[in-house]
Design an enzyme around this catalytic site. Structure first.
Site, PDB file in Angstrom:
ATOM      1  N   GLY A  12       8.399   4.519  12.772  1.00  0.00           N
ATOM      2  CA  GLY A  12       9.105   3.882  11.546  1.00  0.00           C
ATOM      3  C   GLY A  12       9.638   5.037  10.722  1.00  0.00           C
ATOM      4  N   SER A 141      -2.493  -1.321   4.595  1.00  0.00           N
ATOM      5  CA  SER A 141      -1.956  -1.853   3.351  1.00  0.00           C
ATOM      6  C   SER A 141      -3.062  -2.240   2.616  1.00  0.00           C
ATOM      7  CB  SER A 141      -1.038  -3.063   3.674  1.00  0.00           C
ATOM      8  OG  SER A 141      -0.702  -3.820   2.579  1.00  0.00           O
ATOM      9  N   TYR A 154      -0.093 -10.798   8.154  1.00  0.00           N
ATOM     10  CA  TYR A 154      -0.017  -9.377   7.783  1.00  0.00           C
ATOM     11  C   TYR A 154      -1.386  -8.966   7.338  1.00  0.00           C
ATOM     12  CZ  TYR A 154       2.204  -5.271   5.501  1.00  0.00           C
ATOM     13  OH  TYR A 154       2.147  -3.875   5.104  1.00  0.00           O
ATOM     14  N   LYS A 158      -3.320  -5.906   9.507  1.00  0.00           N
ATOM     15  CA  LYS A 158      -3.784  -4.510   8.539  1.00  0.00           C
ATOM     16  C   LYS A 158      -5.246  -4.558   8.240  1.00  0.00           C
ATOM     17  CE  LYS A 158       0.605  -3.160   7.606  1.00  0.00           C
ATOM     18  NZ  LYS A 158       1.128  -1.734   8.523  1.00  0.00           N
TER      19      LYS A 158
HETATM   20  N1  LIG Z   1       6.518  -0.514   0.964  1.00  0.00           N
HETATM   21  C1  LIG Z   1       5.146  -1.198   0.611  1.00  0.00           C
HETATM   22  O1  LIG Z   1       5.289  -1.651  -0.447  1.00  0.00           O
HETATM   23  C2  LIG Z   1       4.203  -1.167   1.583  1.00  0.00           C
HETATM   24  C3  LIG Z   1       2.986  -1.605   1.245  1.00  0.00           C
HETATM   25  C4  LIG Z   1       1.856  -1.520   1.864  1.00  0.00           C
HETATM   26  C5  LIG Z   1       2.004  -1.172   3.262  1.00  0.00           C
HETATM   27  N2  LIG Z   1       3.205  -0.717   3.794  1.00  0.00           N
HETATM   28  C6  LIG Z   1       3.269  -0.291   5.088  1.00  0.00           C
HETATM   29  O2  LIG Z   1       3.940   1.066   5.172  1.00  0.00           O
HETATM   30  C7  LIG Z   1       4.689   1.120   6.397  1.00  0.00           C
HETATM   31  C8  LIG Z   1       6.101   1.689   6.318  1.00  0.00           C
HETATM   32  O3  LIG Z   1       6.687   0.673   5.332  1.00  0.00           O
HETATM   33  P1  LIG Z   1       8.128   0.910   4.651  1.00  0.00           P
HETATM   34  O4  LIG Z   1       7.775   0.358   3.395  1.00  0.00           O
HETATM   35  O5  LIG Z   1       8.484   2.279   4.645  1.00  0.00           O
HETATM   36  O6  LIG Z   1       9.083  -0.123   5.559  1.00  0.00           O
HETATM   37  P2  LIG Z   1      10.614   0.037   5.900  1.00  0.00           P
HETATM   38  O7  LIG Z   1      10.967  -1.256   6.273  1.00  0.00           O
HETATM   39  O8  LIG Z   1      11.158   1.071   4.773  1.00  0.00           O
HETATM   40  O9  LIG Z   1      10.553   1.056   7.145  1.00  0.00           O
HETATM   41  C9  LIG Z   1      10.127   0.656   8.415  1.00  0.00           C
HETATM   42  C10 LIG Z   1      10.379   1.318   9.538  1.00  0.00           C
HETATM   43  O10 LIG Z   1       9.865   0.711  10.844  1.00  0.00           O
HETATM   44  C11 LIG Z   1      10.833   0.491  11.728  1.00  0.00           C
HETATM   45  N3  LIG Z   1      10.312  -0.364  12.677  1.00  0.00           N
HETATM   46  C12 LIG Z   1      10.456  -1.740  12.633  1.00  0.00           C
HETATM   47  N4  LIG Z   1       9.955  -2.507  13.612  1.00  0.00           N
HETATM   48  C13 LIG Z   1       9.850  -1.382  14.525  1.00  0.00           C
HETATM   49  C14 LIG Z   1       9.349  -1.332  15.929  1.00  0.00           C
HETATM   50  N5  LIG Z   1       9.034  -2.503  16.744  1.00  0.00           N
HETATM   51  N6  LIG Z   1       9.103  -0.289  16.605  1.00  0.00           N
HETATM   52  C15 LIG Z   1       9.370   0.971  15.897  1.00  0.00           C
HETATM   53  N7  LIG Z   1      10.007   0.871  14.676  1.00  0.00           N
HETATM   54  C16 LIG Z   1       9.868  -0.037  13.971  1.00  0.00           C
HETATM   55  C17 LIG Z   1      12.081   0.176  11.106  1.00  0.00           C
HETATM   56  O11 LIG Z   1      13.389   0.238  11.774  1.00  0.00           O
HETATM   57  C18 LIG Z   1      11.888   1.063   9.659  1.00  0.00           C
HETATM   58  O12 LIG Z   1      12.726   2.049   9.914  1.00  0.00           O
HETATM   59  C19 LIG Z   1       4.518  -0.208   7.133  1.00  0.00           C
HETATM   60  O13 LIG Z   1       3.506  -0.142   8.228  1.00  0.00           O
HETATM   61  C20 LIG Z   1       4.251  -1.225   6.045  1.00  0.00           C
HETATM   62  O14 LIG Z   1       3.433  -2.286   6.320  1.00  0.00           O
HETATM   63  C21 LIG Z   1       4.331  -0.761   2.771  1.00  0.00           C
END
Ligand SMILES: NC(=O)c1ccc[n+]([C@@H]2O[C@H](COP(=O)([O-])OP(=O)(O)OC[C@H]3O[C@@H](n4cnc5c(N)ncnc54)[C@H](O)[C@@H]3O)[C@@H](O)[C@H]2O)c1
Length: 248
Positions: A12, A141, A154, A158
């Site tokens: 990611g 998360s 989700y 998680k």
């Molecule tokens: N942003 C938030 O508020 C938040 C809160 C809790 C948890 N998270 C977790 O943090 C992590 C990062 O999230 P983020 O907010 O940076 O999201 P984001 O959407 O900015 O980035 C996610 C990245 O994952 C990549 N991705 C998606 N599907 C994929 C796949 N099948 N294989 C490989 N790469 C893939 C996407 O292309 C993207 O670059 C995630 O696991 C998310 O669940 C985020």
């Protein structure tokens, strides 16, 4: 905290928290494998790091596809001889009532947030065990710790990732491998900004610091877990959430 000579796989890494993590680990002198399904964004991310003088390379990965994981692992093993650090950052969810969510969306959520990370870890473990060292960080998360209305599947995935972290940490401690988990609260990334405005306002009101997290703040916690500063810490779950949840 320096990571000289370490190879770090960050999934990611083309966006949000993964990108901040890739940049942070590269700045700490790790060689970062930018692993993402988004090819153009991933290549651009790796090239940005290279232009800063950091060691980085994009390798395509779809965490939900077994063949892609196999090819990815093979490429990283061939180029780098394995990974010292694996950060499972890729993830995705959708806010919808549990009873309205189609089964194909369930499957994607579970594959991306739980089963895929488990498979990726399995593919890199043998080399880590052989070397008797390794650092694994799973990005879960707060939803997985305390639940989240509209994110039931989700949260289940998680929560599973948290339980996986703890059990694996017990199994691989004898190989000197640390497995920990970081739980972001609402963090300013494209994933968060896909959430309807009314939910965002409610989230913010519930956060003691009254603001969303920054990807860098999550990346800093990940840096700690992949560095030698956390050598005696394993199976732990750290929320980076401005105090939104305080789990004992
Ligand atoms: N942003 C938030 O508020 C938040 C809160 C809790 C948890 N998270 C977790 O943090 C992590 C990062 O999230 P983020 O907010 O940076 O999201 P984001 O959407 O900015 O980035 C996610 C990245 O994952 C990549 N991705 C998606 N599907 C994929 C796949 N099948 N294989 C490989 N790469 C893939 C996407 O292309 C993207 O670059 C995630 O696991 C998310 O669940 C985020």
């Amino acid at each position: 905290m320096k990571l000289v000579g370490k190879t770090a796989v960050v999934t990611g890494a083309a966006s949000g928290i993964g990108w901040a993590t890739a940049e942070t680990l590269a700045a700490a002198e790790a060689c970062v494998i930018v692993a993402d399904i988004a090819r153009d964004q991933g290549e651009a991310a790796a090239s940005t790091l290279q232009k800063k003088g950091f060691k980085a390379e994009y390798v395509h990965l779809d965490v939900t596809d077994d063949m892609s994981i196999a090819k990815f692992t093979e490429t990283v093993q061939a180029k780098m001889g394995g990974a010292d650090i694996v950060v499972n950052g890729a993830g995705w969810g959708q806010i919808k009532a549990f009873w309205d969510m189609p089964l194909d969306v369930w499957s994607k959520i579970v594959a991306l947030n739980l089963v895929g990370p488990m498979k990726l870890v399995k593919s890199f473990l043998p080399k880590m065990m052989e070397r008797n060292s390794g650092k694994i960080v799973n990005v879960s998360s707060d939803a997985g710790r305390v639940g989240s209305s509209g994110e039931t599947v989700y949260a289940g995935a998680k929560g599973g990732l948290i339980a996986f972290t703890k059990s694996l940490a017990r199994e691989v401690a004898r190989y000197n491998i640390n497995v920990n988990c970081v739980c972001p609260g609402p963090t300013e990334t494209p994933l968060l900004f896909a959430v309807p405005e009314k939910h965002l306002e409610a989230f913010k009101r519930a956060i003691p610091f009254r603001r969303f997290g920054k990807p860098q703040e999550v990346a800093d916690a990940i840096l700690f877990f992949v560095s030698s500063r956390s050598d005696y810490i394993t199976g732990q779950v750290l929320s980076v959430n401005g105090g939104l949840t305080m789990v004992g």
